[in-house]
Design a protein around this motif. Structure first.
Motif, PDB file in Angstrom:
ATOM      1  N   VAL A  46      16.931  31.598  95.058  1.00  0.00           N
ATOM      2  CA  VAL A  46      16.802  29.791  94.810  1.00  0.00           C
ATOM      3  C   VAL A  46      15.702  29.282  94.096  1.00  0.00           C
ATOM      4  O   VAL A  46      15.883  28.398  93.665  1.00  0.00           O
ATOM      5  CB  VAL A  46      16.400  29.071  96.217  1.00  0.00           C
ATOM      6  CG1 VAL A  46      15.876  28.135  95.967  1.00  0.00           C
ATOM      7  CG2 VAL A  46      17.451  29.401  96.905  1.00  0.00           C
ATOM      8  N   TRP A  61      19.149  30.477 104.139  1.00  0.00           N
ATOM      9  CA  TRP A  61      18.727  29.821 103.317  1.00  0.00           C
ATOM     10  C   TRP A  61      17.690  28.848 103.244  1.00  0.00           C
ATOM     11  O   TRP A  61      16.864  28.343 103.112  1.00  0.00           O
ATOM     12  CB  TRP A  61      19.945  28.678 102.562  1.00  0.00           C
ATOM     13  CG  TRP A  61      19.693  27.606 102.422  1.00  0.00           C
ATOM     14  CD1 TRP A  61      20.515  26.573 103.337  1.00  0.00           C
ATOM     15  CD2 TRP A  61      19.153  27.118 101.024  1.00  0.00           C
ATOM     16  NE1 TRP A  61      20.091  25.543 102.079  1.00  0.00           N
ATOM     17  CE2 TRP A  61      19.111  25.827 101.018  1.00  0.00           C
ATOM     18  CE3 TRP A  61      18.319  26.952 100.148  1.00  0.00           C
ATOM     19  CZ2 TRP A  61      18.516  24.681 100.653  1.00  0.00           C
ATOM     20  CZ3 TRP A  61      17.231  26.733  99.966  1.00  0.00           C
ATOM     21  CH2 TRP A  61      17.911  24.931 100.076  1.00  0.00           C
ATOM     22  N   SER A 118      26.532  34.696  99.465  1.00  0.00           N
ATOM     23  CA  SER A 118      25.180  34.591 101.600  1.00  0.00           C
ATOM     24  C   SER A 118      25.906  35.048 102.466  1.00  0.00           C
ATOM     25  O   SER A 118      25.439  35.772 102.975  1.00  0.00           O
ATOM     26  CB  SER A 118      24.777  32.654 101.651  1.00  0.00           C
ATOM     27  OG  SER A 118      26.330  32.440 102.222  1.00  0.00           O
ATOM     28  N   CYS A 139      24.476  26.997  93.083  1.00  0.00           N
ATOM     29  CA  CYS A 139      24.461  25.982  94.744  1.00  0.00           C
ATOM     30  C   CYS A 139      25.718  26.973  95.112  1.00  0.00           C
ATOM     31  O   CYS A 139      25.429  27.128  96.051  1.00  0.00           O
ATOM     32  CB  CYS A 139      24.461  24.495  95.102  1.00  0.00           C
ATOM     33  SG  CYS A 139      23.362  23.592  94.427  1.00  0.00           S
ATOM     34  N   MET A 153      17.215  35.737  99.016  1.00  0.00           N
ATOM     35  CA  MET A 153      17.793  33.863  98.259  1.00  0.00           C
ATOM     36  C   MET A 153      16.019  33.641  98.120  1.00  0.00           C
ATOM     37  O   MET A 153      16.487  33.113  97.129  1.00  0.00           O
ATOM     38  CB  MET A 153      17.626  33.947  99.943  1.00  0.00           C
ATOM     39  CG  MET A 153      17.541  31.997  99.918  1.00  0.00           C
ATOM     40  SD  MET A 153      19.536  31.711  99.349  1.00  0.00           S
ATOM     41  CE  MET A 153      20.710  32.609 100.591  1.00  0.00           C
ATOM     42  N   LEU A 201      24.911  30.472  95.312  1.00  0.00           N
ATOM     43  CA  LEU A 201      24.470  31.386  96.276  1.00  0.00           C
ATOM     44  C   LEU A 201      25.133  30.566  97.320  1.00  0.00           C
ATOM     45  O   LEU A 201      24.943  31.776  98.307  1.00  0.00           O
ATOM     46  CB  LEU A 201      23.257  29.932  96.279  1.00  0.00           C
ATOM     47  CG  LEU A 201      21.668  30.156  95.315  1.00  0.00           C
ATOM     48  CD1 LEU A 201      20.890  29.113  95.340  1.00  0.00           C
ATOM     49  CD2 LEU A 201      21.145  31.343  95.820  1.00  0.00           C
ATOM     50  N   ALA A 202      25.737  29.988  98.102  1.00  0.00           N
ATOM     51  CA  ALA A 202      26.591  29.614  98.743  1.00  0.00           C
ATOM     52  C   ALA A 202      27.735  30.839  98.915  1.00  0.00           C
ATOM     53  O   ALA A 202      27.664  31.730 100.585  1.00  0.00           O
ATOM     54  CB  ALA A 202      27.334  28.727  99.592  1.00  0.00           C
ATOM     55  N   VAL A 248      13.700  29.751 103.783  1.00  0.00           N
ATOM     56  CA  VAL A 248      13.958  29.919 102.839  1.00  0.00           C
ATOM     57  C   VAL A 248      13.724  28.315 102.033  1.00  0.00           C
ATOM     58  O   VAL A 248      12.622  28.256 101.912  1.00  0.00           O
ATOM     59  CB  VAL A 248      14.407  30.175 101.184  1.00  0.00           C
ATOM     60  CG1 VAL A 248      14.114  30.181 100.219  1.00  0.00           C
ATOM     61  CG2 VAL A 248      14.621  31.695 101.798  1.00  0.00           C
ATOM     62  N   ALA A 249      14.253  27.616 103.025  1.00  0.00           N
ATOM     63  CA  ALA A 249      13.997  26.393 102.265  1.00  0.00           C
ATOM     64  C   ALA A 249      12.608  26.212 103.209  1.00  0.00           C
ATOM     65  O   ALA A 249      11.921  25.720 102.140  1.00  0.00           O
ATOM     66  CB  ALA A 249      15.024  25.420 102.557  1.00  0.00           C
ATOM     67  N   ASP A 297      21.222  21.800  99.319  1.00  0.00           N
ATOM     68  CA  ASP A 297      21.970  21.935 100.396  1.00  0.00           C
ATOM     69  C   ASP A 297      22.879  20.835 100.516  1.00  0.00           C
ATOM     70  O   ASP A 297      24.329  21.749 101.501  1.00  0.00           O
ATOM     71  CB  ASP A 297      20.518  21.174 101.358  1.00  0.00           C
ATOM     72  CG  ASP A 297      21.431  21.766 103.539  1.00  0.00           C
ATOM     73  OD1 ASP A 297      21.228  22.634 104.014  1.00  0.00           O
ATOM     74  OD2 ASP A 297      21.636  20.496 103.695  1.00  0.00           O
ATOM     75  N   TYR A 339      23.760  30.635 105.601  1.00  0.00           N
ATOM     76  CA  TYR A 339      23.169  29.728 105.708  1.00  0.00           C
ATOM     77  C   TYR A 339      21.697  29.580 106.200  1.00  0.00           C
ATOM     78  O   TYR A 339      20.985  29.054 106.161  1.00  0.00           O
ATOM     79  CB  TYR A 339      24.076  28.220 105.789  1.00  0.00           C
ATOM     80  CG  TYR A 339      23.609  26.937 106.566  1.00  0.00           C
ATOM     81  CD1 TYR A 339      23.724  26.717 105.011  1.00  0.00           C
ATOM     82  CD2 TYR A 339      22.665  26.464 106.789  1.00  0.00           C
ATOM     83  CE1 TYR A 339      23.284  25.323 104.808  1.00  0.00           C
ATOM     84  CE2 TYR A 339      23.196  25.470 107.472  1.00  0.00           C
ATOM     85  CZ  TYR A 339      22.733  24.605 106.558  1.00  0.00           C
ATOM     86  OH  TYR A 339      21.839  23.220 106.226  1.00  0.00           O
ATOM     87  N   TRP A 370      25.543  23.371  98.468  1.00  0.00           N
ATOM     88  CA  TRP A 370      26.082  24.398  99.304  1.00  0.00           C
ATOM     89  C   TRP A 370      26.983  23.556 100.610  1.00  0.00           C
ATOM     90  O   TRP A 370      27.799  24.672 100.516  1.00  0.00           O
ATOM     91  CB  TRP A 370      24.715  24.406 100.064  1.00  0.00           C
ATOM     92  CG  TRP A 370      24.930  26.496 101.053  1.00  0.00           C
ATOM     93  CD1 TRP A 370      25.765  25.925 102.076  1.00  0.00           C
ATOM     94  CD2 TRP A 370      24.364  26.701 100.768  1.00  0.00           C
ATOM     95  NE1 TRP A 370      25.590  27.638 102.663  1.00  0.00           N
ATOM     96  CE2 TRP A 370      24.877  27.981 102.020  1.00  0.00           C
ATOM     97  CE3 TRP A 370      22.768  27.805 100.405  1.00  0.00           C
ATOM     98  CZ2 TRP A 370      24.796  29.362 102.207  1.00  0.00           C
ATOM     99  CZ3 TRP A 370      22.674  28.824  99.926  1.00  0.00           C
ATOM    100  CH2 TRP A 370      23.322  29.602 101.101  1.00  0.00           C
TER     101      TRP A 370
END
Length: 294
Positions: A154, A54, A184, A177, A150, A180-181, A57-58, A83, A51, A86
């Protein structure tokens, strides 16, 4: 999904599960592999490290300036939507994992996971693991690589979102999403890199309501066939209550290629061979770790 983390070894590739003598006997007698709730692993950063990647990256995607390969800037609405889903994924689903290593003779893992070297490393063929209702994920320990992977994943979701009408409420978007979670968890702190870990991941449903909190295994799929779920059990580990499931493997298809005996293992090969024979697993090759049998 972070596609680079999917592990697709050859059928004969052997992966090693380090375990205590008690866990080894349970594997052999019950023909099962134990999967534990990822939130109860020995790494305190489990579930949170990915997380944090992530979030990095965000912030990169929201930074001023053009994003290479993207037709337009990524907005805060997209980041917030990812988010949000996630975060919800952790309330509805959780990963149960069984840890394997590419390394058959790792001193740190003998110490940490195999009763200070008195236990075993069970070498499973990859084909046997893939027959379980699981996903194999190869752990990455390099932070820069984690961020790159990531970012690419994304960005792919963002492009798909643009192409499909910019709708956050579509099932496909929630699924991306979630993927991705879930994937990860294959990102870990570089401090663990010597473990060379491959994770067997099985997803368990979380049902939280006024009537109670329930973990439920809904099963999965193996070789194109549905697999029924198994009961979620609980045991005590170092004083903590740990949820787990035991997934059965097929003993008739040579699932175990070899067994490593720890450097301080007090048993002779004969003890192990009798256990294997009486449990119906036949004569599996044995090797001593780093030294001759004692």
């Amino acid at each position: 999904m972070i596609p680079e983390r999917l592990f697709e070894p050859s059928d004969e590739r052997v992966l090693y599960h380090y375990c205590s003598p008690e866990a080894f006997v349970s594997i052999v007698k019950n023909k099962t592999v134990r999967f534990s709730d990822i939130n109860m692993m020995n790494d305190a950063e489990e579930g949170r490290w990915g997380y944090q990647v992530w979030l990095e990256v965000a912030n990169k995607l929201l930074a001023p300036g053009p994003q290479i390969g993207l037709p337009e800037p990524v907005g805060l609405d997209f980041i917030d939507a990812v988010d949000s889903f996630w975060s919800v994924s952790g309330v509805r689903l959780t990963s149960f994992i069984a840890a394997f290593s590419k390394d058959a003779d790792s001193l740190s893992q003998w110490r940490a996971y195999a009763d200070d070297g008195r236990g075993y490393a069970v070498g499973f063929r990859s084909s046997a693991l893939r027959r379980l209702p699981i996903q194999l994920l190869e752990v990455c320990y390099d932070l820069d690589q984690q961020v790159r992977e990531m970012l690419i994943s994304v960005s792919a979701v963002f492009l798909e979102w643009l192409d499909k009408g910019r709708d956050f409420d579509q099932p496909w978007f929630r699924q991306r999403c979630l993927e991705l979670a879930m994937s990860s968890i294959a990102f870990k702190n570089p401090a663990w890199r010597d473990e060379q870990e491959v994770r067997c991941q099985h997803v368990v449903s979380v049902d939280i309501s006024e009537s109670g909190w329930i973990l439920r295994d809904d099963g999965g799929e193996s070789e194109g066939q549905p697999i029924a779920g198994v009961p979620v059990e609980f045991h005590i580990r170092n004083g903590s209550i740990v949820p787990y499931i035991d997934l059965p493997f097929d003993p008739t298809r040579d699932p175990i290629a070899e067994i490593m005996m720890g450097p301080k293992c007090p048993n002779s090969p004969g003890n192990v061979l009798f256990l294997l024979g009486n449990s119906g697993l036949g004569r599996i090759p044995l090797r001593g770790a780093g030294a001759a049998y004692r």
